[in-house]
Write an enzyme that holds these catalytic residues in place. Sequence first.
Site, mmCIF file in Angstrom:
data_model
loop_
_atom_site.group_PDB
_atom_site.id
_atom_site.type_symbol
_atom_site.label_atom_id
_atom_site.label_comp_id
_atom_site.label_asym_id
_atom_site.label_seq_id
_atom_site.Cartn_x
_atom_site.Cartn_y
_atom_site.Cartn_z
ATOM 1 N N LYS A 146 44.609 31.709 32.829
ATOM 2 C CA LYS A 146 43.704 30.610 33.394
ATOM 3 C C LYS A 146 43.486 29.556 32.523
ATOM 4 O O LYS A 146 43.089 28.684 32.900
ATOM 5 C CB LYS A 146 42.418 31.474 33.537
ATOM 6 C CG LYS A 146 42.468 32.442 34.655
ATOM 7 C CD LYS A 146 41.149 33.032 34.980
ATOM 8 C CE LYS A 146 41.130 33.811 36.196
ATOM 9 N NZ LYS A 146 41.585 35.438 35.930
HETATM 10 C C1 LIG Z 1 41.796 36.135 37.094
HETATM 11 C C2 LIG Z 1 43.026 37.024 36.462
HETATM 12 C C3 LIG Z 1 43.845 37.926 37.554
HETATM 13 C C4 LIG Z 1 43.697 37.461 38.877
HETATM 14 O O1 LIG Z 1 44.351 36.237 39.307
HETATM 15 P P1 LIG Z 1 43.697 35.426 40.623
HETATM 16 O O2 LIG Z 1 44.468 34.018 40.650
HETATM 17 O O3 LIG Z 1 42.253 35.577 40.713
HETATM 18 O O4 LIG Z 1 44.328 36.332 41.754
HETATM 19 C C5 LIG Z 1 44.634 38.858 37.065
HETATM 20 N N1 LIG Z 1 44.873 39.115 35.806
HETATM 21 C C6 LIG Z 1 44.138 38.455 34.901
HETATM 22 C C7 LIG Z 1 44.340 38.985 33.424
HETATM 23 C C8 LIG Z 1 43.025 37.659 35.055
HETATM 24 O O5 LIG Z 1 42.414 37.084 34.286
#
Ligand SMILES: *Cc1c(COP(=O)(O)O)cnc(C)c1O
Length: 436
Positions: free
Chosen positions: A108
């Site tokens: 993210k």
């Molecule tokens: C946010 C997250 C996900 C999921 O991603 P999306 O875009 O919401 O599908 C998967 N793994 C980790 C470690 C995350 O932080």
Amino acid sequence: MRFYSTNSPQQTVSAQEALFHSLPADKGLYMPTPLPNLGASFFNDIADLSLADIGFALSKALFGDEISAVDLEELTQQAFPFDTPVVTLDAGKTNVLELFHGPSLAFKDVGARYMAGLMSHYSRRNDKEVNILVATSGDTGGAVAMGFHNVPGVRVSILYPSGRVSDLQEKQLTTLGGNIQAFEVDGSFDDCQAIVKQAFVDSDLNEILSLSSANSINIFRLIPQGFYYVRAYGQVRHAGKPVVFSTPSGNFGNLSAGVMVQQMGLPVEHFVAATNLNKVVPAYLQSGSYLPMSSVVTISNAMDVGSPSNFVRLAHLYGDDYDRFKANVAGYFYDDEQTRTGMKQIYEQYGYVSCPHTAIGIMGLQAYLNESKQDVTGIALATAHPSKFKPLVEDVLGTEIDVPERLAILANRPKQSIRIPALYDAFKESLLTSVS
Ligand SMILES: *Cc1c(COP(=O)(O)O)cnc(C)c1O
């Protein structure tokens, strides 16, 4: 580039509008239009480009008419001072794309840092302070907190479910201070998300504050996530095989980003949507009916989403055509027991330490490769560094794991949060108090 709402494709708004307002008034989601097709020649020539270089090239194609090349170059270089390396687990068939080399150690960072850069670009021209509200199930909060810390003209309020994020995740969102405020909610992630949603439709609050979202409902979180799929392709293209990506998914922003960049011309053979027991999308792929549910708590907590907000976007990318969707995406899901077994096997077989989300991605990829029997390069997205889930990972693997310095130093910092019940009015009151 313009942006339309999935609920009214005829009307479009500017990038700045979509960035700052996050959600169209008709409650659809913004989508970019037109998506430029970069053509095969672009993707043939990227092996030597860094993530920042690729981000710059794609940003120019997307926003070159609105933001100068000089500004885009500065933005992408500042947003991406790290790489997203592909690591091979077995003879090139199973690979992982490590997306956790940024400051918060989760993928993210990519979306949050790019979005922060864009906001800071535009807010130099705004005089009203922007208030970002963000609900987090774990990793979004840390990435947003670090991405937006000290960005002038921006204040961030993070809502997280008390006791349901890991200790180190909590430290990432509660120890920075300054323009970052954490709200510890006595409830679930869905409660946090519901409070944020209500804030956006509260006209009284919106008159006082200029509100924006850094959740993946904001299209500017998603667009930059396409960059690392391209960066991954650059690293494996030399093998000359079709490429399959497996994306461990919760809110389905990450997978939507991959499909968007595929539609911009990135040669992707197939996607795998890998989930935990919050399996509404794999279930949809199987049955054709989409049935959102209440979220289930699992050990891969960042994917505990029962009603993924980006499903609408994904469906839209396939023209709301189930057959097209199914022809491009395979779905697999795993319960906690299977996830633990998977983490253990991946460690024993390849010596690779994975977080529970990443393990689900790898298992989904391998299941697909076994079924399809094609000769492809498989790439599972490694979405977080395993040390963010240290107690769990150590318990499953029976061995100690390293914590990178930038995470370890947070352990002794004091947590600062405002604890509130899972009630909208309580949040509104303490938000207004904290920003005044
Ligand atoms: C946010 C997250 C996900 C999921 O991603 P999306 O875009 O919401 O599908 C998967 N793994 C980790 C470690 C995350 O932080």
